[in-house]
Write a protein that holds these residues in place. Structure first.
Motif, PDB file in Angstrom:
ATOM      1  N   MET A  83       0.828  -1.205   0.000  1.00  0.00           N
ATOM      2  CA  MET A  83       0.000   0.000   0.000  1.00  0.00           C
ATOM      3  C   MET A  83       0.862   1.255   0.000  1.00  0.00           C
ATOM      4  O   MET A  83       0.614   2.201  -0.763  1.00  0.00           O
ATOM      5  CB  MET A  83      -0.924   0.010   1.231  1.00  0.00           C
ATOM      6  CG  MET A  83      -2.178  -0.811   1.080  1.00  0.00           C
ATOM      7  SD  MET A  83      -3.371  -0.459   2.397  1.00  0.00           S
ATOM      8  CE  MET A  83      -2.591  -1.266   3.785  1.00  0.00           C
ATOM      9  N   ILE A  84       1.888   1.255   0.873  1.00  0.00           N
ATOM     10  CA  ILE A  84       2.736   2.442   0.984  1.00  0.00           C
ATOM     11  C   ILE A  84       3.506   2.680  -0.315  1.00  0.00           C
ATOM     12  O   ILE A  84       3.620   3.817  -0.783  1.00  0.00           O
ATOM     13  CB  ILE A  84       3.697   2.289   2.183  1.00  0.00           C
ATOM     14  CG1 ILE A  84       2.896   2.306   3.489  1.00  0.00           C
ATOM     15  CG2 ILE A  84       4.734   3.408   2.198  1.00  0.00           C
ATOM     16  CD1 ILE A  84       3.682   1.902   4.707  1.00  0.00           C
ATOM     17  N   LEU A  85       4.031   1.603  -0.923  1.00  0.00           N
ATOM     18  CA  LEU A  85       4.736   1.755  -2.201  1.00  0.00           C
ATOM     19  C   LEU A  85       3.828   2.306  -3.290  1.00  0.00           C
ATOM     20  O   LEU A  85       4.264   3.024  -4.190  1.00  0.00           O
ATOM     21  CB  LEU A  85       5.312   0.410  -2.656  1.00  0.00           C
ATOM     22  CG  LEU A  85       6.606  -0.066  -1.997  1.00  0.00           C
ATOM     23  CD1 LEU A  85       7.163  -1.262  -2.765  1.00  0.00           C
ATOM     24  CD2 LEU A  85       7.666   1.036  -1.936  1.00  0.00           C
ATOM     25  N   ASN A  86       2.538   1.987  -3.192  1.00  0.00           N
ATOM     26  CA  ASN A  86       1.569   2.463  -4.178  1.00  0.00           C
ATOM     27  C   ASN A  86       0.974   3.819  -3.815  1.00  0.00           C
ATOM     28  O   ASN A  86       0.007   4.271  -4.433  1.00  0.00           O
ATOM     29  CB  ASN A  86       0.451   1.434  -4.358  1.00  0.00           C
ATOM     30  CG  ASN A  86       0.938   0.181  -5.064  1.00  0.00           C
ATOM     31  OD1 ASN A  86       1.798   0.252  -5.941  1.00  0.00           O
ATOM     32  ND2 ASN A  86       0.395  -0.967  -4.687  1.00  0.00           N
ATOM     33  N   GLY A  87       1.552   4.453  -2.774  1.00  0.00           N
ATOM     34  CA  GLY A  87       1.158   5.822  -2.438  1.00  0.00           C
ATOM     35  C   GLY A  87       0.005   5.961  -1.480  1.00  0.00           C
ATOM     36  O   GLY A  87      -0.486   7.074  -1.259  1.00  0.00           O
ATOM     37  N   HIS A  88      -0.445   4.861  -0.893  1.00  0.00           N
ATOM     38  CA  HIS A  88      -1.561   4.945   0.056  1.00  0.00           C
ATOM     39  C   HIS A  88      -1.066   4.613   1.466  1.00  0.00           C
ATOM     40  O   HIS A  88      -0.551   3.523   1.704  1.00  0.00           O
ATOM     41  CB  HIS A  88      -2.683   3.974  -0.324  1.00  0.00           C
ATOM     42  CG  HIS A  88      -3.787   3.929   0.690  1.00  0.00           C
ATOM     43  ND1 HIS A  88      -4.627   4.994   0.926  1.00  0.00           N
ATOM     44  CD2 HIS A  88      -4.174   2.945   1.549  1.00  0.00           C
ATOM     45  CE1 HIS A  88      -5.487   4.672   1.876  1.00  0.00           C
ATOM     46  NE2 HIS A  88      -5.236   3.437   2.272  1.00  0.00           N
ATOM     47  N   VAL A  89      -1.227   5.565   2.386  1.00  0.00           N
ATOM     48  CA  VAL A  89      -0.852   5.349   3.784  1.00  0.00           C
ATOM     49  C   VAL A  89      -2.127   5.388   4.625  1.00  0.00           C
ATOM     50  O   VAL A  89      -2.771   6.437   4.720  1.00  0.00           O
ATOM     51  CB  VAL A  89       0.139   6.414   4.292  1.00  0.00           C
ATOM     52  CG1 VAL A  89       0.526   6.130   5.736  1.00  0.00           C
ATOM     53  CG2 VAL A  89       1.377   6.454   3.410  1.00  0.00           C
ATOM     54  N   PRO A  90      -2.531   4.275   5.225  1.00  0.00           N
ATOM     55  CA  PRO A  90      -3.746   4.274   6.058  1.00  0.00           C
ATOM     56  C   PRO A  90      -3.444   4.760   7.471  1.00  0.00           C
ATOM     57  O   PRO A  90      -2.307   4.689   7.941  1.00  0.00           O
ATOM     58  CB  PRO A  90      -4.136   2.792   6.075  1.00  0.00           C
ATOM     59  CG  PRO A  90      -2.817   2.074   5.976  1.00  0.00           C
ATOM     60  CD  PRO A  90      -1.927   2.938   5.122  1.00  0.00           C
ATOM     61  N   SER A  91      -4.461   5.280   8.151  1.00  0.00           N
ATOM     62  CA  SER A  91      -4.301   5.577   9.577  1.00  0.00           C
ATOM     63  C   SER A  91      -4.136   4.268  10.334  1.00  0.00           C
ATOM     64  O   SER A  91      -4.761   3.254   9.980  1.00  0.00           O
ATOM     65  CB  SER A  91      -5.511   6.350  10.103  1.00  0.00           C
ATOM     66  OG  SER A  91      -5.536   7.653   9.574  1.00  0.00           O
TER      67      SER A  91
END
Length: 428
Positions: free
Chosen positions: A34-42
């Motif tokens: 997710m982080i590599l794809n630009g999405h950082v969740p809470s």
């Protein structure tokens, strides 16, 4: 020479530099992708001090393109939160790392949470306390991930130390240090899974070592001297302390003497003698119980002796108590039976006390029908004492059985008596 501590300087700059925690941020995990794809969740990061919560948050920030802010809930005020909210309005979205999140007060929450909910603020909270006990439900509900970090394995710590020794920009790579692989392993083992302690210990050892011919020589005795007590951690009122108490009880229940002594040692090193004594006394009746009734008295004597003696001598009677409980026959039948009776009451299984059991020691009792009680001592049965076949439970529960004996230790004899009395009741 750098002014910041080595542990601070060696924090990972992105998720690829994170050492350990592969179950959370390994390359095959959903979070990594997710982080590599630009999405950082809470998310909430939960774990003991020094195992990488802050480092992981900084690594995630380094792998994202979001403006990054860091606050500590113990001293951050409403104004600090309002500034983050203002930054989020300008930037569109920001990443906020909030350490000690379990100390977040309601005023701070009311200011921040709507912006977390609408996605303007990505919240990474860190806590040493169990989030299901100590973190406000409003915060938990807005964090999609609750991630429990683990102590680092020795090989992870050795890699961390090697990185610090070779890194010329942030670590000790420019210093001419003579250290063996075995010594690095000793430092890793002494750090007890704590990355911060490993790097702090390495730095202390470096500064405590002598220089010879332009080389800093690391000696075994320096490592041993500085390693004392480094593995001891535990807030007396914190989650880790209660986890240690839980591990002690479960080890005794599982008859693992070595594990039980290990957890006892850890608890005593933390210094809360009273809490340890209370837990041991509960265990004597909860886990040993009727299988070895004498253990209750033995453990009580040991815990009272420990309180009088104080630490460190208190460890002696407590060690005896723990070993005895580990190797004793075990039964939880008595309190399990009581819990079953309590459950029956809560489930509405109640009834009137039989008339012959009601108080008959006053004038007028006979008029109310409080008669018919047979005094068991008047009916001797062998060497057992006295027993007479009469009903004690209310009519609606007359056939209920709460007690289920365990055939272990002394309770085996009690179980024989219990089963024989059941036969007598049936007229057998």
């Amino acid at each position: 020479m750098h002014n910041e501590p080595l542990a601070f300087r060696m924090r990972p700059r992105n998720i690829n530099e994170v050492v350990g925690q592969r179950h959370i941020i390994g390359k095959e995990t959903a979070l990594y992708k997710m982080i590599l794809n630009g999405h950082v969740p809470s998310m909430l990061l939960y774990g003991e001090p020094g195992i990488g919560k802050t480092s992981l948050a900084h690594a995630i920030a380094g792998s994202s393109n979001l403006p990054f802010f860091s606050l500590n809930a113990t001293h951050a005020g409403k104004k600090d939160v309002e500034q983050i909210v203002a930054e989020a309005r300008i930037a569109g979205k920001v990443l906020l790392f909030l350490d000690e999140i379990h100390r977040f007060n309601k005023l701070q929450q009311d200011t921040l949470l709507p912006h977390v909910e609408n996605g303007a603020i990505v919240l990474i909270g860190a806590t040493t306390e169990n989030p299901f006990h100590d973190v406000n439900p409003a915060i938990r509900s807005r964090c999609g991930e609750i991630l429990q970090l683990k102590r680092l394995e020795p090989e992870d710590l050795m890699l961390l130390i090697d990185n610090a020794l070779s890194d010329e920009e942030r670590g000790l790579g420019k210093e001419n240090i003579v250290i063996t692989e075995k010594q690095i392993e000793k430092i890793a083992l002494a750090s007890n899974g704590d990355a911060r302690k490993a790097l702090t210990l390495l730095e202390s050892i470096y500064f405590a070592s002598d220089e010879q011919n332009g080389q800093t020589i690391i000696e075994d005795h320096t490592i041993e001297h500085l390693s004392k007590r480094i593995g001891v951690y535990g807030d007396k009122g914190g989650s880790h302390f209660y986890n240690l108490l839980s591990a002690l009880q479960k080890s005794v229940r599982g008859s693992d003497t070595n594990a039980a002594l290990y957890y006892l040692a850890h608890l005593l090193e933390n210094g809360d003698l009273i809490a340890v004594c209370r837990r041991l006394l509960v265990m004597a009746y909860e886990d040993i119980g009727l299988a070895n009734p004498a253990v209750g008295a033995h453990v009580y004597a040991a815990t009272e002796s420990a309180k009088v003696l104080g630490l460190p001598e208190a460890r002696i009677p407590l060690a005896n108590a723990v070993v005895e409980m580990c190797l004793s026959s075990k039964s939880n039948s008595a309190y399990s039976a009581l819990d079953a009776a309590i459950k029956a009451i809560h489930d509405g299984k109640t009834g009137d006390i039989p008339m012959h059991l009601r108080d008959g020691h006053y004038a007028g009792a006979k008029t109310l029908g409080h008669v018919g009680y047979q005094y068991p001592h008047d009916y001797p049965v062998g060497t057992f004492g006295g027993w007479v076949n009469q009903q004690y439970l209310p009519d609606s529960l007359a056939n209920e059985e709460f007690y289920k004996p365990v055939i272990a230790g002394e309770e085996k004899r009690m179980a024989g008596i219990y089963n024989q009395l059941k036969k007598f009741k049936k007229g057998q």
